[in-house]
Design a protein around this motif. Structure first.
Motif, PDB file in Angstrom:
ATOM      1  N   ILE A   9       0.842  -1.202   0.000  1.00 27.85           N
ATOM      2  CA  ILE A   9       0.000   0.000   0.000  1.00 27.85           C
ATOM      3  C   ILE A   9       0.873   1.245   0.000  1.00 27.85           C
ATOM      4  O   ILE A   9       1.819   1.348   0.793  1.00 27.85           O
ATOM      5  N   ASN A  10       0.544   2.185  -0.875  1.00 28.52           N
ATOM      6  CA  ASN A  10       1.256   3.461  -0.953  1.00 28.52           C
ATOM      7  C   ASN A  10       0.250   4.588  -1.063  1.00 28.52           C
ATOM      8  O   ASN A  10      -0.845   4.392  -1.616  1.00 28.52           O
ATOM      9  N   LEU A  37      -1.978   4.536   8.428  1.00 28.32           N
ATOM     10  CA  LEU A  37      -2.032   4.751   9.880  1.00 28.32           C
ATOM     11  C   LEU A  37      -1.435   3.606  10.684  1.00 28.32           C
ATOM     12  O   LEU A  37      -1.035   3.802  11.827  1.00 28.32           O
ATOM     13  N   THR A  38      -1.377   2.403  10.126  1.00 30.01           N
ATOM     14  CA  THR A  38      -0.791   1.252  10.822  1.00 30.01           C
ATOM     15  C   THR A  38       0.723   1.294  10.675  1.00 30.01           C
ATOM     16  O   THR A  38       1.235   1.412   9.565  1.00 30.01           O
ATOM     17  N   LYS A  48      -4.630  -0.155   8.384  1.00 35.10           N
ATOM     18  CA  LYS A  48      -5.545   0.970   8.557  1.00 35.10           C
ATOM     19  C   LYS A  48      -5.010   2.175   7.795  1.00 35.10           C
ATOM     20  O   LYS A  48      -3.839   2.518   7.914  1.00 35.10           O
ATOM     21  N   VAL A  49      -5.893   2.801   6.991  1.00 35.49           N
ATOM     22  CA  VAL A  49      -5.508   3.962   6.183  1.00 35.49           C
ATOM     23  C   VAL A  49      -6.553   5.070   6.306  1.00 35.49           C
ATOM     24  O   VAL A  49      -7.697   4.816   6.695  1.00 35.49           O
ATOM     25  N   ARG A  50      -6.134   6.285   5.941  1.00 35.37           N
ATOM     26  CA  ARG A  50      -7.052   7.414   5.802  1.00 35.37           C
ATOM     27  C   ARG A  50      -7.148   7.720   4.316  1.00 35.37           C
ATOM     28  O   ARG A  50      -6.133   7.862   3.641  1.00 35.37           O
ATOM     29  N   LEU A  51      -8.375   7.805   3.814  1.00 40.59           N
ATOM     30  CA  LEU A  51      -8.581   8.135   2.413  1.00 40.59           C
ATOM     31  C   LEU A  51      -8.507   9.640   2.207  1.00 40.59           C
ATOM     32  O   LEU A  51      -8.557  10.416   3.171  1.00 40.59           O
ATOM     33  N   GLU A  52      -8.427  10.069   0.938  1.00 35.75           N
ATOM     34  CA  GLU A  52      -8.349  11.497   0.631  1.00 35.75           C
ATOM     35  C   GLU A  52      -9.574  12.263   1.111  1.00 35.75           C
ATOM     36  O   GLU A  52      -9.495  13.448   1.399  1.00 35.75           O
ATOM     37  N   GLN A  55     -12.112   9.535   5.331  1.00 31.67           N
ATOM     38  CA  GLN A  55     -12.625   8.307   5.938  1.00 31.67           C
ATOM     39  C   GLN A  55     -11.469   7.389   6.321  1.00 31.67           C
ATOM     40  O   GLN A  55     -10.452   7.338   5.634  1.00 31.67           O
ATOM     41  N   VAL A  56     -11.649   6.666   7.444  1.00 31.46           N
ATOM     42  CA  VAL A  56     -10.606   5.771   7.953  1.00 31.46           C
ATOM     43  C   VAL A  56     -11.165   4.358   8.007  1.00 31.46           C
ATOM     44  O   VAL A  56     -12.291   4.131   8.461  1.00 31.46           O
TER      45      VAL A  56
END
Length: 65
Positions: A9-10, A37-38, A48-52, A55-56
Motif C-alpha cells: 500500500i502506498n 495509519l498502521t 488501517k488507512v485514511r482516504l483522501e 474516511q478511515v
C-alpha cells in the motif's frame, strides 16, 4: 492485491476499505489512500488507512494501475 501487508500500500493507491461502522455488514468503500495509519508491517484484519476524503478504515484490497 492483499491489504494485510503494509508494503503493498502506498499513498495515491486506489483501495477498498471496510469502515468501522461497516465491519458487521462487510460493505466496502473505494477511495484513494492519503495516509497509512498502521505502523506494523502486517495486520491480520488489514492495514488501517485514511482516504483522501478523510474516511478511515482497514484495507481489504488494493487496485494497482
Amino acid at each position: 492485491m492483499d491489504g494485510r501487508k503494509r508494503s503493498n500500500i502506498n499513498p495515491g493507491d486506489t483501495v477498498d476499505i471496510v469502515l468501522k461502522k461497516d465491519q458487521r455488514s462487510g460493505n466496502l468503500t473505494r477511495g484513494i489512500v492519503r495516509d497509512i495509519l498502521t505502523n506494523s508491517s502486517e495486520h491480520p484484519h488489514g492495514i488501517k488507512v485514511r482516504l483522501e476524503d478523510g474516511q478511515v478504515g482497514r484495507v481489504k484490497s488494493v487496485h494497482k494501475v
